[in-house]
Design a protein around this motif. Structure first.
Motif, PDB file in Angstrom:
ATOM      1  N   ARG A   1     -45.429 -42.600  32.436  1.00 54.27           N
ATOM      2  CA  ARG A   1     -45.283 -41.149  32.616  1.00 54.27           C
ATOM      3  C   ARG A   1     -43.955 -40.814  33.285  1.00 54.27           C
ATOM      4  NH1 ARG A   1     -50.345 -38.338  32.174  1.00 54.27           N
ATOM      5  NH2 ARG A   1     -49.494 -36.597  33.379  1.00 54.27           N
TER       6      ARG A   1
ATOM      7  N   HIS B   1     -41.007 -42.787  33.340  1.00 50.64           N
ATOM      8  CA  HIS B   1     -39.799 -43.200  32.626  1.00 50.64           C
ATOM      9  C   HIS B   1     -39.900 -43.005  31.123  1.00 50.64           C
ATOM     10  CE1 HIS B   1     -38.115 -44.841  36.303  1.00 50.64           C
ATOM     11  NE2 HIS B   1     -39.236 -45.502  36.520  1.00 50.64           N
ATOM     12  N   GLY B   2     -41.053 -42.593  30.648  1.00 48.58           N
ATOM     13  CA  GLY B   2     -41.236 -42.356  29.224  1.00 48.58           C
ATOM     14  C   GLY B   2     -40.819 -40.957  28.825  1.00 48.58           C
ATOM     15  N   ARG B   3     -41.451 -40.454  27.805  1.00 46.60           N
ATOM     16  CA  ARG B   3     -41.071 -39.152  27.258  1.00 46.60           C
ATOM     17  C   ARG B   3     -41.251 -38.014  28.255  1.00 46.60           C
ATOM     18  NH1 ARG B   3     -43.598 -38.019  21.513  1.00 46.60           N
ATOM     19  NH2 ARG B   3     -42.392 -39.933  21.179  1.00 46.60           N
ATOM     20  N   ARG B   4     -42.268 -38.113  29.120  1.00 45.13           N
ATOM     21  CA  ARG B   4     -42.552 -36.998  30.033  1.00 45.13           C
ATOM     22  C   ARG B   4     -41.563 -36.903  31.188  1.00 45.13           C
ATOM     23  NH1 ARG B   4     -49.163 -36.635  30.547  1.00 45.13           N
ATOM     24  NH2 ARG B   4     -49.601 -36.748  28.312  1.00 45.13           N
ATOM     25  N   GLN B   5     -40.988 -38.034  31.605  1.00 44.75           N
ATOM     26  CA  GLN B   5     -39.976 -38.029  32.667  1.00 44.75           C
ATOM     27  C   GLN B   5     -40.452 -37.298  33.925  1.00 44.75           C
ATOM     28  OE1 GLN B   5     -36.418 -39.343  32.402  1.00 44.75           O
ATOM     29  NE2 GLN B   5     -37.670 -40.562  31.016  1.00 44.75           N
ATOM     30  N   GLN B   6     -41.632 -37.652  34.405  1.00 45.17           N
ATOM     31  CA  GLN B   6     -42.171 -37.040  35.614  1.00 45.17           C
ATOM     32  C   GLN B   6     -41.699 -37.838  36.834  1.00 45.17           C
ATOM     33  OE1 GLN B   6     -46.418 -36.954  35.025  1.00 45.17           O
ATOM     34  NE2 GLN B   6     -46.317 -35.231  33.590  1.00 45.17           N
TER      35      GLN B   6
ATOM     36  N   THR C   1     -30.660 -37.480  32.567  1.00 48.51           N
ATOM     37  CA  THR C   1     -29.507 -36.823  31.971  1.00 48.51           C
ATOM     38  C   THR C   1     -28.605 -36.193  33.036  1.00 48.51           C
ATOM     39  OG1 THR C   1     -30.654 -34.704  31.745  1.00 48.51           O
ATOM     40  CG2 THR C   1     -30.886 -36.277  29.919  1.00 48.51           C
TER      41      THR C   1
ATOM     42  N   TYR D   1     -29.269 -44.596  27.933  1.00 44.04           N
ATOM     43  CA  TYR D   1     -30.678 -44.185  27.894  1.00 44.04           C
ATOM     44  C   TYR D   1     -30.793 -42.682  28.143  1.00 44.04           C
ATOM     45  CZ  TYR D   1     -31.125 -49.194  29.042  1.00 44.04           C
ATOM     46  OH  TYR D   1     -31.001 -50.561  29.078  1.00 44.04           O
ATOM     47  N   SER D   2     -29.691 -42.037  28.554  1.00 45.36           N
ATOM     48  CA  SER D   2     -29.770 -40.670  29.077  1.00 45.36           C
ATOM     49  C   SER D   2     -28.593 -39.809  28.625  1.00 45.36           C
ATOM     50  CB  SER D   2     -29.826 -40.703  30.615  1.00 45.36           C
ATOM     51  OG  SER D   2     -30.830 -41.560  31.089  1.00 45.36           O
ATOM     52  N   GLU D   3     -28.367 -39.758  27.322  1.00 48.07           N
ATOM     53  CA  GLU D   3     -27.324 -38.885  26.772  1.00 48.07           C
ATOM     54  C   GLU D   3     -25.971 -39.177  27.418  1.00 48.07           C
ATOM     55  OE1 GLU D   3     -28.666 -34.850  27.118  1.00 48.07           O
ATOM     56  OE2 GLU D   3     -30.585 -35.265  26.141  1.00 48.07           O
TER      57      GLU D   3
END
Length: 404
Positions: free
Chosen positions: A77, A79-84, A217, A247-249
């Protein structure tokens, strides 16, 4: 011909079998590793002969089970798509804690238990309980100390580096290296400002950042990175990308650093002149750039040195130490890198050495190439540094002509 082909095929198959086995091991490692990280300490602390009361055993087992389930979920949660960020902090902290517990459960579970047995201390149950308390005590001390080490402003590491081709006019050139700041889920804007204040006390001619600015990002971590705009240098502030930018634009980070007044050396160079002598300061994208699929990004040393006088000394910025093979082949005088974090949490140091030619400090490669590998200014993931202190590095370049 048929026999020869059959023989070659059999030989190829024999060679490929170990590789295939290694690939299978690596494929399942992400699933097996978390289980080992939590199961081994659980066994050593609760089941290896201690005979704790049932309530203690059940409670302890439940806590380890929660860690085993919660750590990968929180990291996914975070480090994945949600970036919480909150989940990332929990997952990273659990990962670092599990690694320290695992390490010292293995070491003390074997060595201390054997020493106690040889010394004739107590019976099996008493020795097992001594081991349990020793593991918990050592782990607690290392985690508290490691957290303080990770969060403090790094100490300045100063060293003189003699470059045989450096002209006398450039003797005493002050190069400050920061790297792997890894601005991330834990807000470190104040820490970032204090790091920059420390850099500004060093009166640098050249300040270098060799990548891995942040996890996230540029838009998301802008506030933490903003103090980099206050860094002062008499000649230039230069930057190259690290693997985490990809990993971050990555282009967003290149643009932000340019906005903050840093010069991104993306496979190009600039000239630093002083006292009638010249130093080529070159930089390359991280070695992972090409596989990132980001148009125009890739590590190209030929492009970085294009147009430079081959008789001039070269200072190269490359995020990963393993780029030094290419640097040495081109006769680069000094490469500055980060990436390794010096291992960050012992004994991860030994795993880093499987991938990189150097862990930290100054090393020699080829006939004239020096590599300086920083342990990093920040930390990645787990907010701990154990036997791998962070650093801000001041390298004073020395000319043998001046010494003479």
């Amino acid at each position: 011909m048929t026999e020869t082909s059959d023989t070659r095929s059999a030989a190829d198959e024999a060679r490929d079998t170990p590789r295939g086995g290694l690939r299978r091991v690596m494929r399942y490692l992400p699933m097996v590793a978390p289980v080992l990280l939590w199961a081994v300490p659980c066994w050593v602390l609760l089941y290896a002969g201690q005979h704790w009361p049932l309530a203690v055993t059940l409670t302890g087992t439940a806590l380890f089970a929660l860690g085993l389930i919660g750590m990968p979920l929180a990291m996914a949660r975070g480090h994945g798509r949600r970036q919480q960020d909150g989940a990332a902090i929990v997952g990273d902290t659990l990962l670092g804690s599990a690694w320290v517990l695992f390490t010292w459960s293995v070491l003390l579970g074997v060595l201390l238990r054997a020493a106690l047995a040889v010394a004739g201390v107590g019976d099996g149950q008493e020795r097992a309980r001594i081991v349990t308390w020793a593991v918990l005590g050592v782990a607690a001390v290392l985690l508290v100390w490691g957290y303080a080490e990770a969060r403090r402003v790094p100490r300045v590491r100063r060293l003189d580096v003699q470059l045989p081709r450096l002209g006398a006019g450039l003797d005493g050139t002050r190069v400050v290296l920061i790297t792997d700041t890894h601005y991330g889920p834990l807000d470190r804007a104040r820490w970032s400002a204090r790091v920059c204040e420390t850099v500004n006390t060093l009166e640098a001619d050249l300040v270098c950042h060799t990548g891995d600015i942040a996890d996230g990002t540029a838009d998301r971590r802008r506030a933490q990175a903003a103090p980099l705009g206050t860094v002062q240098a008499t000649r230039a502030r230069v930057y190259v990308t690290g693997n985490h930018e990809y990993y971050s634009e990555a282009q967003g980070w290149v643009d932000l650093m340019d906005e903050l007044g840093w010069e991104p050396l993306r496979n190009r160079h600039l000239l630093l002149e002083r006292g009638g002598d010249t130093l080529v300061v070159a930089g390359v994208d991280d070695v992972t750039a090409e596989s990132s699929g980001l148009a125009g990004h890739g590590a190209h040393l030929d492009g970085a040195l294009q147009g430079a006088d081959p008789d001039l000394p070269v200072l190269l910025l490359a995020h990963q130490p393993k780029f030094v093979d290419r640097a040495a082949a081109q006769g680069v005088d000094l490469q500055l890198s980060g990436h390794t974090h010096g291992g960050q949490i012992w004994p991860f140091h030994y795993l880093v050495r499987l991938d990189q030619p150097a862990l930290a400090g100054l090393s020699h490669h080829g006939p004239r190439t020096l590599l300086y590998t920083s342990r990093g200014t920040g930390f990645w993931g787990p907010p701990f540094r154990v036997f791998a202190p962070s650093e801000i590095t001041l390298l004073v370049l020395r000319s043998p002509q001046h010494s003479a």
